[in-house]
Write an enzyme that holds these catalytic residues in place. Structure first.
Site, PDB file in Angstrom:
ATOM      1  N   GLU A 168       2.023  -9.614   0.601  1.00 32.89           N
ATOM      2  CA  GLU A 168       3.263  -9.226  -0.173  1.00 32.89           C
ATOM      3  C   GLU A 168       3.419  -8.221  -0.676  1.00 32.89           C
ATOM      4  OE1 GLU A 168       3.086 -12.015  -3.272  1.00 32.89           O
ATOM      5  OE2 GLU A 168       4.194 -10.945  -4.510  1.00 32.89           O
ATOM      6  N   GLU A 226      -0.496 -19.455  -3.830  1.00 28.93           N
ATOM      7  CA  GLU A 226      -1.411 -18.260  -4.385  1.00 28.93           C
ATOM      8  C   GLU A 226      -2.462 -18.174  -4.992  1.00 28.93           C
ATOM      9  OE1 GLU A 226       2.225 -16.300  -5.960  1.00 28.93           O
ATOM     10  OE2 GLU A 226       2.434 -17.992  -6.763  1.00 28.93           O
TER      11      GLU A 226
HETATM   12  P1  C2E Z   1       3.802 -12.893  -7.562  1.00 29.90           P
HETATM   13  O1  C2E Z   1       4.651 -12.823  -7.642  1.00 29.90           O
HETATM   14  O2  C2E Z   1       3.081 -13.762  -7.968  1.00 29.90           O
HETATM   15  O3  C2E Z   1       2.331 -12.094  -7.095  1.00 29.90           O
HETATM   16  C1  C2E Z   1       0.922 -12.635  -7.422  1.00 29.90           C
HETATM   17  C2  C2E Z   1       0.594 -12.193  -8.130  1.00 29.90           C
HETATM   18  O4  C2E Z   1      -0.688 -12.735  -8.642  1.00 29.90           O
HETATM   19  C3  C2E Z   1       0.270 -10.313  -8.474  1.00 29.90           C
HETATM   20  O5  C2E Z   1      -0.454  -9.432  -9.971  1.00 29.90           O
HETATM   21  C4  C2E Z   1      -1.383 -11.244  -7.468  1.00 29.90           C
HETATM   22  O6  C2E Z   1      -2.043  -9.276  -7.401  1.00 29.90           O
HETATM   23  C5  C2E Z   1      -2.140 -11.797  -8.640  1.00 29.90           C
HETATM   24  N1  C2E Z   1      -2.711 -12.646  -7.212  1.00 29.90           N
HETATM   25  C6  C2E Z   1      -3.473 -12.228  -5.963  1.00 29.90           C
HETATM   26  N2  C2E Z   1      -4.025 -13.400  -5.767  1.00 29.90           N
HETATM   27  C7  C2E Z   1      -4.970 -13.426  -6.756  1.00 29.90           C
HETATM   28  C8  C2E Z   1      -5.968 -14.081  -7.099  1.00 29.90           C
HETATM   29  O7  C2E Z   1      -7.019 -14.705  -6.301  1.00 29.90           O
HETATM   30  N3  C2E Z   1      -6.418 -13.811  -8.137  1.00 29.90           N
HETATM   31  C9  C2E Z   1      -5.693 -13.609  -9.028  1.00 29.90           C
HETATM   32  N4  C2E Z   1      -6.405 -13.528 -10.370  1.00 29.90           N
HETATM   33  N5  C2E Z   1      -4.605 -13.078  -9.235  1.00 29.90           N
HETATM   34  C10 C2E Z   1      -3.940 -12.673  -7.583  1.00 29.90           C
HETATM   35  P2  C2E Z   1       0.701  -8.866  -9.904  1.00 29.90           P
HETATM   36  O8  C2E Z   1       0.401  -7.674  -8.039  1.00 29.90           O
HETATM   37  O9  C2E Z   1       0.141  -8.160 -11.189  1.00 29.90           O
HETATM   38  O10 C2E Z   1       2.065  -8.899  -9.882  1.00 29.90           O
HETATM   39  C11 C2E Z   1       2.358  -9.933 -11.013  1.00 29.90           C
HETATM   40  C12 C2E Z   1       4.105 -10.155 -11.490  1.00 29.90           C
HETATM   41  O11 C2E Z   1       4.685  -9.277 -11.212  1.00 29.90           O
HETATM   42  C13 C2E Z   1       4.148 -10.937  -9.881  1.00 29.90           C
HETATM   43  O12 C2E Z   1       3.718 -11.697  -9.475  1.00 29.90           O
HETATM   44  C14 C2E Z   1       6.042 -10.244  -9.219  1.00 29.90           C
HETATM   45  O13 C2E Z   1       6.399 -11.687 -10.174  1.00 29.90           O
HETATM   46  C15 C2E Z   1       5.465  -9.042 -10.418  1.00 29.90           C
HETATM   47  N6  C2E Z   1       5.970  -7.999  -9.198  1.00 29.90           N
HETATM   48  C16 C2E Z   1       4.832  -7.046  -8.923  1.00 29.90           C
HETATM   49  N7  C2E Z   1       4.926  -6.615  -8.250  1.00 29.90           N
HETATM   50  C17 C2E Z   1       6.670  -6.929  -8.084  1.00 29.90           C
HETATM   51  C18 C2E Z   1       8.226  -6.049  -7.376  1.00 29.90           C
HETATM   52  O14 C2E Z   1       7.597  -5.347  -6.905  1.00 29.90           O
HETATM   53  N8  C2E Z   1       9.180  -6.327  -7.859  1.00 29.90           N
HETATM   54  C19 C2E Z   1       9.104  -7.338  -9.017  1.00 29.90           C
HETATM   55  N9  C2E Z   1      11.144  -7.675  -9.368  1.00 29.90           N
HETATM   56  N10 C2E Z   1       8.693  -8.205  -9.391  1.00 29.90           N
HETATM   57  C20 C2E Z   1       7.175  -7.895  -8.838  1.00 29.90           C
HETATM   58 MG    MG Z   2       3.835 -15.183  -7.895  1.00 34.14          MG
HETATM   59 MG    MG Z   3       5.409 -13.030  -5.794  1.00 35.39          MG
END
Ligand code: C2E
Ligand code: MG
Ligand code: MG
Length: 744
Positions: free
Chosen positions: A511, A687
């Site tokens: 991802e 996730e």
């Molecule tokens: P998401 O799409 O649900 O992404 C998964 C989030 O969970 C990511 O946070 C990831 O770092 C985190 N994660 C993955 N595995 C674990 C784990 O084992 N434990 C914990 N505590 N967290 C985990 P991240 O990178 O902070 O992103 C948060 C949200 O921001 C994402 O949720 C997504 O909705 C959004 N996002 C991130 N990058 C993009 C992007 O390029 N475009 C858009 N539109 N949204 C983005």
């Molecule tokens: Mg998610």
């Molecule tokens: Mg996602």
């Protein structure tokens, strides 16, 4: 006095020059020969011209003439001897009289020296009406001359008065556009009519908002001064009767000693002006009044309109309550007053869902009831106004509001049309002293202040403090920085987090997650994505990620030559914009991103949204791109929703996975979701898997794929292949501690 002779000159067809009460015509006779004084006095001593007597002023020299006329501003005629103390003393006097401001006075020159005529330039420059030898001016001639001169004088006076009147009219009309308050306008009407008719007596202007309303005094002069606000009846019954009997017309009318005018605006407001007049109104004056009154009428119409517009500008048309303009006005005033006051924002209800549940009529009633409660609680000094859907703003210049008071005013349920509606209001109070110093920023903070999302009663009503202020300043700073960086892409980076097959541990994809750094601070997506969504920057960010992903996917094929699929998150803010899918498809084509290379993650909110986003997702799916439903379980989408949406994959939200243990697995919602996706023939990705216990439980319940720190944290795109050695491994962790630490 021979009457016949006088009547000959008293031309009654001069209807404008009406017999006026009192005043005599001032006539100046200047001659160094006192015999001339005597003879003149004798020959015209008892006559009246146009109903007025003559008041004769005699002077023997130019100097004396000037002295005697110094305080007089209405000198009708001056008969001046040319040769007196000097051969041209008379001509010098003419000049001096004009310079003294007697522009309208008719001047007649008289000389004892026949053949001595004044220069033509003097006659034209100083508007001399006649030139006679002493012999020529017989009594009959003299009276005839005076009659003509007085008529000319009065006509000029009328003209200049009407000019002054017109100037007044024009001036007042101009003032009217500047001033929009009725009292100023009414005062203008009185002073100007008084000036027009040259009366300095008493009068009043009264008005009412509609025909049924009582006429109330707006302003008064003379003995009508100081009655503002009283009814016309209370103040003067005669005038009240006069007003009641008059019809609204632009025609001024004379009744008894009064001159009256009544106006009616298109919007039904009435205006009545009455002025005491000490003389009968001449036809010219009446003409002027007519002209003036049509101006008053237009002005009044304007004012009524302005007042209506004003009301409209400051009132919400649907709820008939003060609106955002009223709030901002009061806020500006409060800011002018100093740092003492408070501002409150109150969210009464979630307007949309209230409407969806109870309908607009009931919801509007609820809002009006809430308004009444708030005004009753806040008191007269506060301005309560609608500032958003279901939200009120309160400007409290005296700092009397308290979170507890707001809570108390709003917490009881509402009973509307026998329906009892519970409410879950929330509010925030800001102290003006906590607002930014800059006026624009202060207005922005106060207007945009976020009412807290209600989690518990104790958090529902809060006082805006330093924390909130810092948060506002930060979001402001981030907003500006993000605007800049989303154009230049500086500080932006794409990270990848692996998605694995839970059984084999094989990395089946990744991802793409965006990272943003400003001034060495890494801002999490949970903070900057909402800012980007609110400011319309998401498309630009998506574009950035797509570019990175395209380059990476092409450089990192699987050993079998198949592309390695990367998921890209799409924002609801973009999907809500019609045309986004078409744009995205063009971008994908331009970047050479084929369906097997890329997958789009769309949050569960889409299932609850309108047709536009769903339609756009369908367009992507139609082109062969696979779609994953992200964060499943956090929203409210049902099975029925899922079925009509074109998803291949459901991602179980981390919040379900984090509670998962081997013991509670069978009772967990994960089990249901996994079974459901299986039934629908969809793939399932869990996730946030952080422990082996979670992985095993999920695997056991049939969830095939997973993502989480257990397998690897998101790492910079460039490091991904190396960190995760893109080769299939058997069992558990694909990534070791190196990968896990990459985003500690
Ligand atoms: P998401 O799409 O649900 O992404 C998964 C989030 O969970 C990511 O946070 C990831 O770092 C985190 N994660 C993955 N595995 C674990 C784990 O084992 N434990 C914990 N505590 N967290 C985990 P991240 O990178 O902070 O992103 C948060 C949200 O921001 C994402 O949720 C997504 O909705 C959004 N996002 C991130 N990058 C993009 C992007 O390029 N475009 C858009 N539109 N949204 C983005
Ligand atoms: Mg998610
Ligand atoms: Mg996602």
């Amino acid at each position: 006095m021979e009457n016949g002779e006088i009547e000959l000159f008293d031309d009654s067809s001069d209807s404008d020059i009406m017999p006026a009460r009192g005043q005599a015509w001032n006539i100046l006779i200047v001659d160094d020969d006192t015999e001339v004084h005597r003879a003149t006095a004798y020959s015209i001593k008892d006559i009246t011209i146009f109903g007025r007597r003559l008041s004769l002023i005699f002077a023997s020299s130019a100097r004396e003439a000037l002295e005697k006329t110094a305080g007089i501003d209405e000198l009708a005629v001056a008969i001046i001897d040319v040769v007196m103390e000097t051969p041209d003393a008379g001509l010098e006097l003419v000049k001096a009289l004009r310079e003294q401001g007697l522009h309208d006075t008719r001047l007649v020159l008289r000389t004892g020296f026949p053949g001595y005529a004044p220069e033509l330039s003097v006659v034209t420059n100083y508007e001399i009406d006649g030139y006679f030898t002493k012999e020529e001016l017989t009594r009959t001639r003299l009276i005839s001359l005076l009659t003509t001169a007085i008529r000319a004088y009065e006509n000029i006076r009328i003209m200049s008065r009407s000019r002054e009147g017109l100037e007044l009219i024009v001036g007042s009309a101009r003032q009217l556009y500047k001033r929009n308050d009725l009292e100023m306008f009414a005062q203008g009407v009185l002073t100007q009519v008084a000036a027009l008719l040259r009366v300095s007596s008493s009068g009043l202007v009264s008005g009412s908002k509609s025909e049924d309303d009582k006429m109330r005094i707006i302003t008064g002069i003379g003995r009508y001064a100081g009655h503002q606000g009283k009814t016309l009846e209370e103040v003067d019954e005669t005038l009240a009767a006069m007003c009641a009997n008059s019809r609204a017309s632009e025609e001024p009318f004379n009744e008894g000693d009064y001159l009256g005018m009544r106006f009616e605006s298109d919007l039904g407001a009435l205006l009545f002006a009455a002025l005491e007049s000490d003389h009968d109104v001449t036809p010219t004056e009446l003409d002027l009044l007519r002209l003036f009154s049509s101006n008053i009428s237009v002005g009044f119409e304007n004012i009524s309109l302005l007042e209506a517009l004003n009301k409209r500008a400051f009132t919400d048309p649907i709820l008939d309550l003060p609106n955002l303009n009223a709030f901002e006005d009061a806020l500006n005033e409060a800011l002018d007053r100093g740092p003492e006051g408070y501002i409150a924002k109150v969210q009464v209800c979630d307007y949309q869902s209230q409407v969806a549940t109870f309908g607009t009529i009931v919801t509007r009633k609820l809002m009006r009831q809430a308004y009444n409660r708030l005004t009753a609680m806040a008191g007269d000094t506060c301005q309560v106004a609608l500032v958003g859907e279901g939200a009120f703003g309160i400007v409290d210049p005296n700092a009397t509001l308290l979170p507890e008071k707001l809570a108390e005013a709003l917490q009881c349920s509402y009973i509307i049309d026998d329906i009892e509606m519970a409410s879950s209001p929330s509010s925030i109070i800001l102290q003006i002293r906590d607002l930014p110093e800059n006026r624009d920023d202060a207005l922005t903070v106060a207007t945009a202040a976020q009412v807290p999302t209600r989690k518990a009663e104790s958090e529902a009503h809060i006082l805006y403090g330093k924390r909130e202020r810092l948060a506002w300043e930060r979001s402001n700073r981030l907003r500006n920085a993000l605007k800049r960086d989303s154009e230049t892409f500086s500080g932006l980076a794409t990270y990848l987090q692996p998605k694995v097959d839970l059984m084999t541990g094989e990395i089946i994809g990744a991802e793409a997650l965006m990272r943003w750094t400003i001034d060495d601070e890494s801002v999490p997506p949970s903070e900057f994505i909402p800012i980007a969504e609110a400011t319309g920057l998401t498309r630009s960010l998506t574009n950035f990620v797509l570019r990175d992903v395209a380059a990476w996917v092409k450089a990192n094929a699987r050993p079998d030559g198949q592309p390695f699929r990367v998921s890209v998150n799409l924002s609801m803010a973009d999907l809500n914009v019609p045309g986004f899918a078409a744009w995205l498809l063009r971008r994908l084509q331009a970047l050479g991103l084929q369906p097997p290379m890329i997958d789009f993650e769309v949050t569960e909110a889409i299932a609850m949204s309108g047709e536009v986003p769903i339609e756009q997702v369908r367009e992507l799916a139609k082109q062969g791109y696979s779609i994953s439903l992200d964060d499943f379980g956090t929203g409210y989408s049902s099975l029925a929703h899922l079925e009509r949406l074109p998803f291949q994959t459901v991602k179980i939200d981390r919040s379900f996975v984090s509670h998962l243990t081997g013991a509670n697995a069978t009772k967990s919602l994960c089990t249901v979701i996994v079974a459901m996706t299986d039934l629908l023939g969809m793939d399932c990705v869990a996730e946030g898997i952080e422990t082996e216990e979670q992985r095993d439980a999920l695997s056991e319940m049939g969830c095939r794929f997973g993502q989480g720190f257990l397998f690897g944290r998101p790492v910079p795109m460039a490091d991904f292949s190396e960190v995760f050695a893109l080769v299939p491994q058997s069992g558990g962790n694909v990534a070791d501690g190196t990968a896990q630490n990459s985003e500690a």
